[in-house]
Design an enzyme around this catalytic site. Structure first.
Site, PDB file in Angstrom:
ATOM      1  N   ILE A 148       0.847  -1.205   0.000  1.00 31.41           N
ATOM      2  CA  ILE A 148       0.000   0.000   0.000  1.00 31.41           C
ATOM      3  C   ILE A 148       0.876   1.246   0.000  1.00 31.41           C
ATOM      4  O   ILE A 148       1.970   1.252   0.560  1.00 31.41           O
ATOM      5  CB  ILE A 148      -0.998   0.028   1.176  1.00 31.41           C
ATOM      6  CG1 ILE A 148      -0.282  -0.033   2.522  1.00 31.41           C
ATOM      7  CG2 ILE A 148      -2.020  -1.092   1.032  1.00 31.41           C
ATOM      8  CD1 ILE A 148      -1.200   0.285   3.712  1.00 31.41           C
ATOM      9  N   TYR A 177       4.577  -1.140   3.342  1.00 26.48           N
ATOM     10  CA  TYR A 177       4.035   0.224   3.382  1.00 26.48           C
ATOM     11  C   TYR A 177       5.017   1.126   2.648  1.00 26.48           C
ATOM     12  O   TYR A 177       6.187   1.230   3.018  1.00 26.48           O
ATOM     13  CB  TYR A 177       3.915   0.631   4.852  1.00 26.48           C
ATOM     14  CG  TYR A 177       3.107   1.877   5.161  1.00 26.48           C
ATOM     15  CD1 TYR A 177       1.814   1.773   5.665  1.00 26.48           C
ATOM     16  CD2 TYR A 177       3.646   3.157   5.006  1.00 26.48           C
ATOM     17  CE1 TYR A 177       1.068   2.908   5.999  1.00 26.48           C
ATOM     18  CE2 TYR A 177       2.910   4.295   5.330  1.00 26.48           C
ATOM     19  CZ  TYR A 177       1.621   4.158   5.830  1.00 26.48           C
ATOM     20  OH  TYR A 177       0.892   5.282   6.160  1.00 26.48           O
ATOM     21  N   LYS A 178       4.534   1.771   1.609  1.00 23.35           N
ATOM     22  CA  LYS A 178       5.362   2.692   0.812  1.00 23.35           C
ATOM     23  C   LYS A 178       4.979   4.115   1.209  1.00 23.35           C
ATOM     24  O   LYS A 178       3.818   4.497   1.098  1.00 23.35           O
ATOM     25  CB  LYS A 178       5.104   2.451  -0.685  1.00 23.35           C
ATOM     26  CG  LYS A 178       5.898   3.349  -1.624  1.00 23.35           C
ATOM     27  CD  LYS A 178       5.463   3.140  -3.076  1.00 23.35           C
ATOM     28  CE  LYS A 178       6.237   4.073  -4.001  1.00 23.35           C
ATOM     29  NZ  LYS A 178       5.665   4.114  -5.352  1.00 23.35           N
ATOM     30  N   VAL A 179       5.943   4.890   1.689  1.00 25.21           N
ATOM     31  CA  VAL A 179       5.600   6.160   2.335  1.00 25.21           C
ATOM     32  C   VAL A 179       6.405   7.325   1.757  1.00 25.21           C
ATOM     33  O   VAL A 179       7.519   7.148   1.264  1.00 25.21           O
ATOM     34  CB  VAL A 179       5.827   6.042   3.872  1.00 25.21           C
ATOM     35  CG1 VAL A 179       7.305   5.864   4.199  1.00 25.21           C
ATOM     36  CG2 VAL A 179       5.248   7.219   4.631  1.00 25.21           C
TER      37      VAL A 179
END
Length: 292
Positions: free
Chosen positions: A158, A192-194
């Site tokens: 995500i 998690y891509k932030v």
């Protein structure tokens, strides 16, 4: 049924050194800004993405592609190196209010089993986070996406990206990134891509403090993206984020944006982008080695 895990998209070190070429209208705008003939044809984007996959995938642990412009072509042309995993974007972008991506839904035209047969090991979902929009709706979309991935043996990635609220002009990007992590950092995805805090700018201790704060709220492996970060600052950003707990990066612009619109794209990708990606991979390996 084979089920993939995050280990299937990492380097041998266990870190993520992943390339994104799934930008859509944003990439068209980059070509236009670089002086490409207007309007920029779809084929310009497709050619660039396929060339980038061929040239850069040997140096990446995974590459993120989009169905709209390049997924069929990279599969047909075997453009991705065998050592590099394929991630397919499973997000449908809805334009509005003068911007190319005003809202996002799960792309229902994606067939998880079909993309898996084509070699995909993961799917990615962009989640736009606005403080005045329904958190429950976002969580439901992420749950549905996770179920789609996990029931088909695919890794779930995500990508929460913060936006100003629709009904207010009060917006603190840094706080929004933390608030999004509080909401979605334990949502059952695999990765998690932030967004990098502070756009990767400023003193190293400030970046580290912001990254540590982010790490507190993400209960899964996480990586940073490079949009909004000066490509010269991105290697430091990766190092700082990994010091705080990140496990690498999933980035496009920091690797290839400087060659957009240049002649001899293949040569430029080889001469300019390959060394950048190699260096970033070395940083990831070095930082992972420190954890042992």
């Amino acid at each position: 049924m084979k089920s993939y895990t995050v280990k299937d998209i990492t380097r041998a070190s266990g870190g993520f050194s992943m390339l994104a070429v799934d930008q859509r209208e944003a990439m068209r705008m980059m070509f236009a800004a670089a002086g490409a003939t207007s309007p920029v044809a779809d084929s310009v984007l497709t050619d660039f993405k396929v060339n980038a996959a061929k040239t850069l995938s040997p140096y990446a642990s995974a590459i993120l592609v989009d169905r709209q412009f390049c997924y069929p072509q990279v599969v047909e042309q075997n453009a991705i190196a065998k050592s590099c995993a394929m991630i397919v974007a499973a997000d449908a972008f809805i334009p509005g209010n003068g911007i190319p991506v005003d809202s996002v839904t799960i792309d229902k035209s994606i067939n998880p089993q079909a993309v898996k047969q084509d070699g995909a090991k993961a799917l990615k979902l962009l989640v736009l986070w606005r403080s005045d929009e329904d958190a429950q709706q976002r969580l439901e979309m992420v749950r549905e996406f996770n179920e789609m991935c996990h029931s088909n043996g695919l890794v779930s990635i995500i990508e929460p990206v913060v936006r100003p609220p629709r009904r207010s002009d009060k917006f603190c990007r840094e706080q929004a990134i933390i608030d999004a992590a509080k909401e979605l950092g334990d949502s059952g995805a695999d990765l998690y891509k932030v967004e990098m805090p502070l756009y990767g700018k400023g003193a190293q201790q400030d970046l580290l403090a912001a990254s540590l704060r982010l790490n507190e709220h993400i209960n899964m492996p996480w990586v940073i993206l490079s949009s909004g970060v000066d490509e010269k600052l991105f290697p430091r950003a990766v190092r700082v984020a990994m010091t705080a707990g990140a496990s690498g990066f999933l980035a496009g612009r920091a690797v290839w944006s400087s060659v957009v619109g240049l002649p001899d794209t293949d040569l430029m990708l080889r001469d300019i982008s390959v060394p950048k990606l190699q260096r970033l991979g070395e940083i990831v390996d070095e930082m992972m080695a420190r954890r042992r």
